[in-house]
Design a protein around this motif. Structure first.
Motif, PDB file in Angstrom:
ATOM      1  N   ALA A  80      42.146 -98.652 -21.417  1.00  0.00           N
ATOM      2  CA  ALA A  80      42.730 -99.348 -20.270  1.00  0.00           C
ATOM      3  C   ALA A  80      41.649-100.002 -19.416  1.00  0.00           C
ATOM      4  O   ALA A  80      41.822-101.126 -18.924  1.00  0.00           O
ATOM      5  CB  ALA A  80      43.553 -98.376 -19.432  1.00  0.00           C
ATOM      6  N   GLU A  81      40.532 -99.315 -19.236  1.00  0.00           N
ATOM      7  CA  GLU A  81      39.436 -99.890 -18.450  1.00  0.00           C
ATOM      8  C   GLU A  81      38.818-101.096 -19.159  1.00  0.00           C
ATOM      9  O   GLU A  81      38.459-102.078 -18.512  1.00  0.00           O
ATOM     10  CB  GLU A  81      38.374 -98.828 -18.182  1.00  0.00           C
ATOM     11  CG  GLU A  81      38.800 -97.767 -17.180  1.00  0.00           C
ATOM     12  CD  GLU A  81      37.800 -96.626 -17.095  1.00  0.00           C
ATOM     13  OE1 GLU A  81      37.614 -96.089 -15.973  1.00  0.00           O
ATOM     14  OE2 GLU A  81      37.217 -96.252 -18.141  1.00  0.00           O
ATOM     15  N   ARG A  82      38.695-101.030 -20.486  1.00  0.00           N
ATOM     16  CA  ARG A  82      38.186-102.187 -21.220  1.00  0.00           C
ATOM     17  C   ARG A  82      39.119-103.386 -21.060  1.00  0.00           C
ATOM     18  O   ARG A  82      38.676-104.531 -20.931  1.00  0.00           O
ATOM     19  CB  ARG A  82      38.001-101.857 -22.701  1.00  0.00           C
ATOM     20  CG  ARG A  82      36.772-101.034 -22.997  1.00  0.00           C
ATOM     21  CD  ARG A  82      36.361-101.129 -24.461  1.00  0.00           C
ATOM     22  NE  ARG A  82      37.414-100.694 -25.371  1.00  0.00           N
ATOM     23  CZ  ARG A  82      37.593 -99.448 -25.751  1.00  0.00           C
ATOM     24  NH1 ARG A  82      36.788 -98.476 -25.300  1.00  0.00           N
ATOM     25  NH2 ARG A  82      38.567 -99.127 -26.589  1.00  0.00           N
ATOM     26  N   ALA A  83      40.424-103.106 -21.061  1.00  0.00           N
ATOM     27  CA  ALA A  83      41.394-104.185 -20.863  1.00  0.00           C
ATOM     28  C   ALA A  83      41.272-104.776 -19.461  1.00  0.00           C
ATOM     29  O   ALA A  83      41.331-106.002 -19.277  1.00  0.00           O
ATOM     30  CB  ALA A  83      42.811-103.678 -21.110  1.00  0.00           C
ATOM     31  N   ASP A  84      41.093-103.916 -18.456  1.00  0.00           N
ATOM     32  CA  ASP A  84      40.894-104.392 -17.086  1.00  0.00           C
ATOM     33  C   ASP A  84      39.649-105.258 -16.992  1.00  0.00           C
ATOM     34  O   ASP A  84      39.662-106.334 -16.377  1.00  0.00           O
ATOM     35  CB  ASP A  84      40.756-103.211 -16.122  1.00  0.00           C
ATOM     36  CG  ASP A  84      42.048-102.442 -15.912  1.00  0.00           C
ATOM     37  OD1 ASP A  84      43.123-103.000 -16.212  1.00  0.00           O
ATOM     38  OD2 ASP A  84      41.975-101.279 -15.456  1.00  0.00           O
ATOM     39  N   ARG A  85      38.572-104.758 -17.577  1.00  0.00           N
ATOM     40  CA  ARG A  85      37.303-105.491 -17.523  1.00  0.00           C
ATOM     41  C   ARG A  85      37.409-106.831 -18.238  1.00  0.00           C
ATOM     42  O   ARG A  85      36.894-107.847 -17.760  1.00  0.00           O
ATOM     43  CB  ARG A  85      36.192-104.644 -18.139  1.00  0.00           C
ATOM     44  CG  ARG A  85      34.809-105.275 -18.047  1.00  0.00           C
ATOM     45  CD  ARG A  85      33.755-104.435 -18.730  1.00  0.00           C
ATOM     46  NE  ARG A  85      33.983-104.330 -20.181  1.00  0.00           N
ATOM     47  CZ  ARG A  85      33.141-103.746 -21.025  1.00  0.00           C
ATOM     48  NH1 ARG A  85      32.020-103.192 -20.576  1.00  0.00           N
ATOM     49  NH2 ARG A  85      33.412-103.685 -22.322  1.00  0.00           N
ATOM     50  N   PHE A  86      38.101-106.853 -19.385  1.00  0.00           N
ATOM     51  CA  PHE A  86      38.220-108.099 -20.128  1.00  0.00           C
ATOM     52  C   PHE A  86      39.035-109.125 -19.358  1.00  0.00           C
ATOM     53  O   PHE A  86      38.687-110.314 -19.326  1.00  0.00           O
ATOM     54  CB  PHE A  86      38.876-107.819 -21.485  1.00  0.00           C
ATOM     55  CG  PHE A  86      38.926-109.020 -22.386  1.00  0.00           C
ATOM     56  CD1 PHE A  86      37.803-109.810 -22.591  1.00  0.00           C
ATOM     57  CD2 PHE A  86      40.107-109.364 -23.038  1.00  0.00           C
ATOM     58  CE1 PHE A  86      37.846-110.913 -23.434  1.00  0.00           C
ATOM     59  CE2 PHE A  86      40.152-110.465 -23.879  1.00  0.00           C
ATOM     60  CZ  PHE A  86      39.020-111.243 -24.075  1.00  0.00           C
ATOM     61  N   GLU A  87      40.105-108.691 -18.731  1.00  0.00           N
ATOM     62  CA  GLU A  87      40.899-109.629 -17.927  1.00  0.00           C
ATOM     63  C   GLU A  87      40.054-110.216 -16.802  1.00  0.00           C
ATOM     64  O   GLU A  87      40.102-111.430 -16.534  1.00  0.00           O
ATOM     65  CB  GLU A  87      42.135-108.921 -17.360  1.00  0.00           C
ATOM     66  CG  GLU A  87      43.032-109.841 -16.559  1.00  0.00           C
ATOM     67  CD  GLU A  87      44.353-109.202 -16.181  1.00  0.00           C
ATOM     68  OE1 GLU A  87      45.120-109.848 -15.437  1.00  0.00           O
ATOM     69  OE2 GLU A  87      44.624-108.071 -16.631  1.00  0.00           O
ATOM     70  N   GLU A  88      39.270-109.377 -16.149  1.00  0.00           N
ATOM     71  CA  GLU A  88      38.395-109.876 -15.084  1.00  0.00           C
ATOM     72  C   GLU A  88      37.332-110.819 -15.638  1.00  0.00           C
ATOM     73  O   GLU A  88      37.005-111.841 -15.029  1.00  0.00           O
ATOM     74  CB  GLU A  88      37.737-108.684 -14.378  1.00  0.00           C
ATOM     75  CG  GLU A  88      36.971-109.049 -13.121  1.00  0.00           C
ATOM     76  CD  GLU A  88      36.472-107.810 -12.404  1.00  0.00           C
ATOM     77  OE1 GLU A  88      35.250-107.727 -12.162  1.00  0.00           O
ATOM     78  OE2 GLU A  88      37.300-106.924 -12.099  1.00  0.00           O
ATOM     79  N   PHE A  89      36.786-110.500 -16.804  1.00  0.00           N
ATOM     80  CA  PHE A  89      35.781-111.326 -17.468  1.00  0.00           C
ATOM     81  C   PHE A  89      36.338-112.721 -17.757  1.00  0.00           C
ATOM     82  O   PHE A  89      35.726-113.746 -17.429  1.00  0.00           O
ATOM     83  CB  PHE A  89      35.374-110.622 -18.760  1.00  0.00           C
ATOM     84  CG  PHE A  89      34.270-111.254 -19.556  1.00  0.00           C
ATOM     85  CD1 PHE A  89      32.985-111.356 -19.052  1.00  0.00           C
ATOM     86  CD2 PHE A  89      34.515-111.719 -20.845  1.00  0.00           C
ATOM     87  CE1 PHE A  89      31.958-111.909 -19.809  1.00  0.00           C
ATOM     88  CE2 PHE A  89      33.501-112.262 -21.616  1.00  0.00           C
ATOM     89  CZ  PHE A  89      32.225-112.371 -21.096  1.00  0.00           C
ATOM     90  N   VAL A  90      37.516-112.769 -18.363  1.00  0.00           N
ATOM     91  CA  VAL A  90      38.118-114.056 -18.749  1.00  0.00           C
ATOM     92  C   VAL A  90      38.495-114.875 -17.522  1.00  0.00           C
ATOM     93  O   VAL A  90      38.215-116.080 -17.451  1.00  0.00           O
ATOM     94  CB  VAL A  90      39.342-113.827 -19.656  1.00  0.00           C
ATOM     95  CG1 VAL A  90      40.090-115.138 -19.903  1.00  0.00           C
ATOM     96  CG2 VAL A  90      38.920-113.217 -20.983  1.00  0.00           C
ATOM     97  N   THR A  91      39.144-114.243 -16.557  1.00  0.00           N
ATOM     98  CA  THR A  91      39.600-115.004 -15.392  1.00  0.00           C
ATOM     99  C   THR A  91      38.430-115.496 -14.541  1.00  0.00           C
ATOM    100  O   THR A  91      38.478-116.605 -13.989  1.00  0.00           O
ATOM    101  CB  THR A  91      40.561-114.172 -14.533  1.00  0.00           C
ATOM    102  OG1 THR A  91      39.935-112.930 -14.162  1.00  0.00           O
ATOM    103  CG2 THR A  91      41.843-113.865 -15.302  1.00  0.00           C
ATOM    104  N   MET A  92      37.349-114.707 -14.451  1.00  0.00           N
ATOM    105  CA  MET A  92      36.189-115.177 -13.694  1.00  0.00           C
ATOM    106  C   MET A  92      35.488-116.313 -14.432  1.00  0.00           C
ATOM    107  O   MET A  92      35.041-117.292 -13.808  1.00  0.00           O
ATOM    108  CB  MET A  92      35.223-114.029 -13.422  1.00  0.00           C
ATOM    109  CG  MET A  92      34.097-114.409 -12.453  1.00  0.00           C
ATOM    110  SD  MET A  92      33.015-113.030 -11.964  1.00  0.00           S
ATOM    111  CE  MET A  92      34.110-112.087 -10.910  1.00  0.00           C
TER     112      MET A  92
END
Length: 300
Positions: free
Chosen positions: A120-132
């Motif tokens: 779940a944390e990897r998914a959170d981090r990836f969403e933040e990575f892509v959107t930023m």
């Protein structure tokens, strides 16, 4: 259907540039390299930074698209990744695609000494990575604060050649990743079953791909996107051993993927220290033949 090749980042200097040129001469639409600090059996062997190699490949080629398959937040930061993507986009004359993936546990994730993340944390981090990344590459100056990444008064000048930014190719198979793909990607990337790539039979692999395509359609509906506006790329080397064994074999696999709804396929370039003597000849004949047929069909 467009055909591409994945070249591992094992070759540098004149030898590497000659390899990228030979790939382009086969008629492929796109070529990619992996973005890892090390990779499986290649650990301890020569291995180079993907963006640096793609910059050299851009200078040595003229036509095909170039991309990462895929960059992940395991050791990448959105600010530096955006700057590198903008640079390769300019060096290539607007031929760069930024391939992105969430990353998995392993050497890449451990290299910077960060704590191990849950799924779940990897998914959170990836969403933040892509959107930023999306924000950074669209505007001249960005300040954005997230849980995993910070961007403070970051300039992105002159911006990308391609507008509104370089295209994203996002690798995802789960519901959350597919929604992120539908919202931000220009191309969706899959390797089939990510839990056991290459382990399924031909029919099992096609069934997995069909299920994933159905999930992608639902994700597009959830974010209000036309599924037809999204390219779909499958890495044949992860669902079938040596897909370039013969022109007929590659043509059959490519045709089966096209019938499912894929727009793009990629195959792996043979590795010199692993291949049997005729592997390069088989690869060149198969890829060249399928690319020629694809170009002929499109022209007709």
């Amino acid at each position: 259907m467009r055909v591409g090749v994945v070249v591992l980042p094992e070759f540098s200097g004149p030898q590497g540039i000659r390899m990228w040129r030979r790939v382009e001469e086969l008629g492929v639409a796109h070529a990619w390299t992996l973005d890892h600090l090390s990779w499986r059996g290649a650990r301890g062997r020569p291995w180079f930074d993907s963006f640096t190699l793609l910059a050299a490949a851009a200078a040595g080629t003229e036509r095909m698209t170039l991309g990462t398959l895929v960059a992940s937040p395991n050791f990448r930061h959105p600010v530096t990744t955006a700057t590198q993507a903008m640079g390769v986009d300019h060096l290539s004359g607007g031929r760069f695609v930024l391939g992105l993936g969430a990353g998995v546990a392993g050497p890449d994730a451990d290299a910077l000494g960060a704590k191990e993340l849950s799924a779940a944390e990897r998914a959170d981090r990836f969403e933040e990575f892509v959107t930023m990344l999306d924000t950074l590459l669209r505007q001249p100056v960005t300040t954005r604060h997230g849980r995993y990444f910070q961007a403070v008064d970051v300039p992105m000048v002159p911006g990308c050649v391609q507008t509104p930014r370089v295209p994203f190719a996002v690798a995802a198979t789960g519901p959350r990743g597919l929604r992120l793909t539908a919202a931000h990607a220009d191309t969706w990337v899959t390797i089939g079953d990510p839990r056991r790539p290459g382990a399924e039979t031909g029919q099992q692999a096609l069934s997995t791909l069909r299920t994933q395509l159905d999930r992608l359609e639902r994700a597009c509906a959830q974010v209000g996107r036309d599924p037809g506006s999204l390219r779909r790329l499958v890495h044949l080397g992860r669902i079938s051993a040596d897909p370039w064994e013969s022109p007929d074999r590659l043509a059959d696999l490519t045709g089966a993927c096209a019938e499912l709804g894929f727009t793009d396929v990629v195959v792996d370039h043979p590795r010199p220290h692993e291949q049997r003597p005729d592997a390069m000849d088989r690869f060149q004949r198969a890829v060249g033949a399928v690319c020629a047929q694809t170009i002929h069909t499109q022209a007709s």
